[in-house]
Design an enzyme around this catalytic site. Structure first.
Site, PDB file in Angstrom:
ATOM      1  N   LEU A   8       0.843  -1.200   0.000  1.00  0.00           N
ATOM      2  CA  LEU A   8       0.000   0.000   0.000  1.00  0.00           C
ATOM      3  C   LEU A   8       0.874   1.244   0.000  1.00  0.00           C
ATOM      4  CD1 LEU A   8      -2.460  -1.216   2.729  1.00  0.00           C
ATOM      5  CD2 LEU A   8      -3.191  -0.404   0.487  1.00  0.00           C
ATOM      6  N   ARG A  15      -0.003  14.107   6.977  1.00  0.00           N
ATOM      7  CA  ARG A  15       0.655  14.474   8.227  1.00  0.00           C
ATOM      8  C   ARG A  15       2.144  14.806   8.052  1.00  0.00           C
ATOM      9  NH1 ARG A  15      -1.924   9.305  11.246  1.00  0.00           N
ATOM     10  NH2 ARG A  15      -2.276   8.719   9.061  1.00  0.00           N
ATOM     11  N   LYS A  25       4.413   9.971   0.217  1.00  0.00           N
ATOM     12  CA  LYS A  25       4.961   9.737   1.554  1.00  0.00           C
ATOM     13  C   LYS A  25       6.009   8.630   1.532  1.00  0.00           C
ATOM     14  CE  LYS A  25       2.561   7.570   4.825  1.00  0.00           C
ATOM     15  NZ  LYS A  25       1.661   7.313   5.965  1.00  0.00           N
ATOM     16  N   ASN A 230       3.980   8.298   9.647  1.00  0.00           N
ATOM     17  CA  ASN A 230       2.901   9.188   9.241  1.00  0.00           C
ATOM     18  C   ASN A 230       3.311  10.651   9.292  1.00  0.00           C
ATOM     19  OD1 ASN A 230       1.019   7.027   8.904  1.00  0.00           O
ATOM     20  ND2 ASN A 230       0.906   6.911  11.133  1.00  0.00           N
TER      21      ASN A 230
HETATM   22  C1  UD1 Z   1      -3.407   1.916   8.984  1.00  0.00           C
HETATM   23  C2  UD1 Z   1      -4.475   0.950   9.515  1.00  0.00           C
HETATM   24  C3  UD1 Z   1      -4.334   0.854  11.022  1.00  0.00           C
HETATM   25  C4  UD1 Z   1      -2.926   0.396  11.374  1.00  0.00           C
HETATM   26  C5  UD1 Z   1      -1.884   1.296  10.719  1.00  0.00           C
HETATM   27  C6  UD1 Z   1      -0.515   0.675  10.878  1.00  0.00           C
HETATM   28  C7  UD1 Z   1      -6.458   1.076   8.070  1.00  0.00           C
HETATM   29  C8  UD1 Z   1      -7.810   1.631   7.896  1.00  0.00           C
HETATM   30  N1  UD1 Z   1      -5.793   1.437   9.165  1.00  0.00           N
HETATM   31  O1  UD1 Z   1      -3.673   3.202   9.543  1.00  0.00           O
HETATM   32  O2  UD1 Z   1      -5.272  -0.074  11.536  1.00  0.00           O
HETATM   33  O3  UD1 Z   1      -2.780   0.397  12.779  1.00  0.00           O
HETATM   34  O4  UD1 Z   1      -2.119   1.422   9.326  1.00  0.00           O
HETATM   35  O5  UD1 Z   1       0.504   1.534  10.406  1.00  0.00           O
HETATM   36  O6  UD1 Z   1      -6.032   0.298   7.261  1.00  0.00           O
HETATM   37  N2  UD1 Z   1      -2.986   4.026   1.497  1.00  0.00           N
HETATM   38  C9  UD1 Z   1      -3.319   3.843   0.172  1.00  0.00           C
HETATM   39  N3  UD1 Z   1      -4.515   4.306  -0.281  1.00  0.00           N
HETATM   40  C10 UD1 Z   1      -5.396   4.946   0.516  1.00  0.00           C
HETATM   41  C11 UD1 Z   1      -5.064   5.115   1.877  1.00  0.00           C
HETATM   42  C12 UD1 Z   1      -3.852   4.639   2.338  1.00  0.00           C
HETATM   43  O7  UD1 Z   1      -2.548   3.261  -0.593  1.00  0.00           O
HETATM   44  O8  UD1 Z   1      -6.472   5.322   0.017  1.00  0.00           O
HETATM   45  C13 UD1 Z   1      -1.692   3.506   1.972  1.00  0.00           C
HETATM   46  C14 UD1 Z   1      -0.774   4.574   2.533  1.00  0.00           C
HETATM   47  O9  UD1 Z   1       0.079   5.083   1.508  1.00  0.00           O
HETATM   48  C15 UD1 Z   1       0.019   3.829   3.588  1.00  0.00           C
HETATM   49  C16 UD1 Z   1      -0.924   2.728   4.019  1.00  0.00           C
HETATM   50  O10 UD1 Z   1      -1.919   2.626   3.022  1.00  0.00           O
HETATM   51  O11 UD1 Z   1       1.196   3.260   3.067  1.00  0.00           O
HETATM   52  C17 UD1 Z   1      -1.569   3.009   5.354  1.00  0.00           C
HETATM   53  O12 UD1 Z   1      -2.281   4.220   5.254  1.00  0.00           O
HETATM   54  P1  UD1 Z   1      -2.230   5.285   6.418  1.00  0.00           P
HETATM   55  O13 UD1 Z   1      -3.037   6.458   6.022  1.00  0.00           O
HETATM   56  O14 UD1 Z   1      -0.850   5.498   6.873  1.00  0.00           O
HETATM   57  O15 UD1 Z   1      -3.062   4.481   7.529  1.00  0.00           O
HETATM   58  P2  UD1 Z   1      -2.927   4.570   9.089  1.00  0.00           P
HETATM   59  O16 UD1 Z   1      -3.750   5.697   9.563  1.00  0.00           O
HETATM   60  O17 UD1 Z   1      -1.517   4.550   9.476  1.00  0.00           O
HETATM   61 MG    MG Z   2       0.298   4.750   8.465  1.00  0.00          MG
END
Ligand code: UD1
Ligand code: MG
Length: 469
Positions: A8, A15, A25, A230
């Site tokens: 992902l 942030r 990021k 983050n």
């Molecule tokens: C996420 C988890 C949380 C976990 C944490 C661990 C979810 C809803 N939450 O939260 O339970 O404790 O990671 O670090 O999954 N991303 C995408 N597309 C999107 C949104 C995010 O590719 O639409 C990717 C981001 O680039 C990132 C990862 O997913 O690499 C996690 O996203 P982030 O926004 O950091 O989620 P957290 O709030 O950290």
């Molecule tokens: Mg995260």
């Protein structure tokens, strides 16, 4: 059974508070390596059939980073981690196998931890296995909600926790192994019913649980491994953890590190035993340093191969190769695929650019050596400049063995100076010099007897006349 992996990496990283509109990021570096590349490095030893990275914000930058080891899928709008995985359906939906999901922003994850998670998934015949961790400060992470029999019920995100859930310190690391078919079946039923209006991948846990699909959870031995980046404070925190781990590994293998707090060594760097790394040193990329060297203080090496028993002090070296027993610095700069042999001297304020310096050659001070090959035991005097650029083209100069280049000389490329030649100090050389020949190219000196006194008296009279005006 086939294993797939999804990384992902589409999120904007709000942030991080950046004003750049093309920087994802996961492209922020730790020890010179982008976050997502650290994750790919972690996955590399595992046998994974297909890797797919989800790119979105700052797509071009992320694609460039992952290109040679992962396919990519574009998520147009970042509507949550569940929505991100849905974008991979055209590639993986319906296939037999299991799918590892990792976040591109967790650079400290270890291969063994992921391997253990996959093994547990297989051994327990789970449909979903989650990596969790017990952390001192769970704020910001999804919380693992367990039943009284310890089975996992659901994951509740920070934005949705109630007061009781807020104090739970077992959190979701963002790493999962799913039965691939079930993953995509359930994603198609996912709804954005939460505080952020996003499709949460973590909502699948409750859906699996409701349908009686077997869920396992593996608690990571070291919670620091799952630190998600983050914001920039977490970036520094993770960088520090990784740096100390790497330094410790080298120290335990026989490298002296004078001051870990000011030493930065990339994860792929190799260092031989009895080498001393002095304070303020940075060693990055695929640098290999041999045995019994002294590197630093305050030295920077990036993609450099260094042999044994060299002293490299206060210097900046990139993309170059250095043999054995050389004295380099203080304040030397080597770049552009320069090659230094053995027992040479590259002294203070000497720059080598695409320069080959053969064994025993010396350039001790204040010199520019660009696009030049210098033979064995040749001595390059202080203040020598190889003028290799005419404003449009770079040209090459060859200097043979045992040549003496007198101080303050300029060699205008391209020229060939043959073995044992002698260049008189202060010469400007633009023609070839033969073997054993001497070249002197400067205006002949003329001494005017007693004229120094005359000049001085004239100057004094002029000064007096001016002061009376
Ligand atoms: C996420 C988890 C949380 C976990 C944490 C661990 C979810 C809803 N939450 O939260 O339970 O404790 O990671 O670090 O999954 N991303 C995408 N597309 C999107 C949104 C995010 O590719 O639409 C990717 C981001 O680039 C990132 C990862 O997913 O690499 C996690 O996203 P982030 O926004 O950091 O989620 P957290 O709030 O950290
Ligand atoms: Mg995260």
């Amino acid at each position: 059974m086939k294993t797939f992996a999804i990384i992902l990496a589409a999120g904007k990283g709000t942030r991080m508070k950046s004003l750049l509109d093309d920087k994802s990021k996961v492209s922020y570096p730790i020890l010179g390596i982008p976050l997502v590349k650290h994750v790919l490095n972690t996955l590399r030893p595992l046998s994974i059939e297909r890797k797919v990275t989800i790119v979105g914000f700052g797509r071009a930058v992320t694609e460039e980073i992952v290109r040679d080891e992962s396919e990519t899928v574009y998520q147009h709008e970042q509507k949550g981690t569940g929505h991100a995985i849905m974008q991979v359906a055209p590639l993986l939906a319906g296939q037999e196998g299991k799918t590892l999901i990792v976040c591109g922003d967790t650079p400290l994850l270890k291969t063994e931890t992921i391997k253990r998670l996959i093994d547990q998934h297989d051994e327990e015949n789970n449909k979903l296995t989650i990596l969790s961790a017990i952390v001192p400060n769970p704020h910001g992470y999804g919380r693992i909600i367990r039943a009284s029999d310890n089975s996992v019920l659901e994951i509740v995100e920070q934005a949705d926790v109630d007061e009781l859930q807020n104090v739970i310190n077992e959190v979701n690391a963002g790493v999962y192994v799913f039965d691939n078919k079930l993953l995509f079946d359930y994603l198609s039923k996912l709804k954005p019913n939460n505080a952020q209006g996003e499709y949460y991948l973590t909502d699948l846990i409750k859906m699996f649980e409701n349908d009686g699909l077997k869920i396992g959870a593996s608690i990571a031995n070291n919670y620091q491994e799952m630190l998600g980046i983050n914001d920039r404070h977490q970036l520094e925190e993770a960088a520090t953890i990784m740096r100390y781990e790497i330094n410790e590994r080298h120290m335990l293998a026989g490298v002296t590190i004078e001051d870990s707090a000011s030493t930065y060594i990339g994860p792929e760097v190799v260092i031989g035993s009895d080498t001393i790394i002095r304070a303020g040193t940075h060693i990055y990329g695929k640098t290999v340093v041999g045995k019994q060297n002294v590197v630093g203080p305050s030295t920077y090496l990036d993609n450099v191969v260094v042999g044994d028993e060299n002293h490299i002090i206060f210097s900046h070296i990139a993309d170059s190769t250095i043999g054995n027993g050389n004295e380099i610095g203080p304040y030397a700069r080597l770049r552009g695929h320069s090659v230094v042999g053995n027992h040479t001297r590259v002294g203070n304020f000497v720059e080598l650019k695409t320069c080959v310096l053969h064994d025993g050659a010396k350039s001790a001070h204040l010199t520019y050596l660009g696009d030049v090959e210098i033979g064995e035991k040749t001595n390059i005097g202080c203040g020598t400049i190889v003028a290799n650029y005419d404003g449009y083209n770079k040209t090459k100069t060859f200097i043979g063995k045992d040549v003496f280049v007198g101080s303050g000389s300029t060699l205008i490329s391209p020229v060939v100076i043959e073995d044992n030649a002698f260049i008189a100090a202060g010469s400007t050389i633009n023609r070839n010099v033969g073997k054993d020949d001497m070249a002197i190219a400067r205006v002949r000196q003329e001494n005017k007897i007693g004229y120094g006194k005359v000049v001085r008296e004239k100057a004094l009279q002029k000064k007096l006349a001016n002061s009376k005006k």
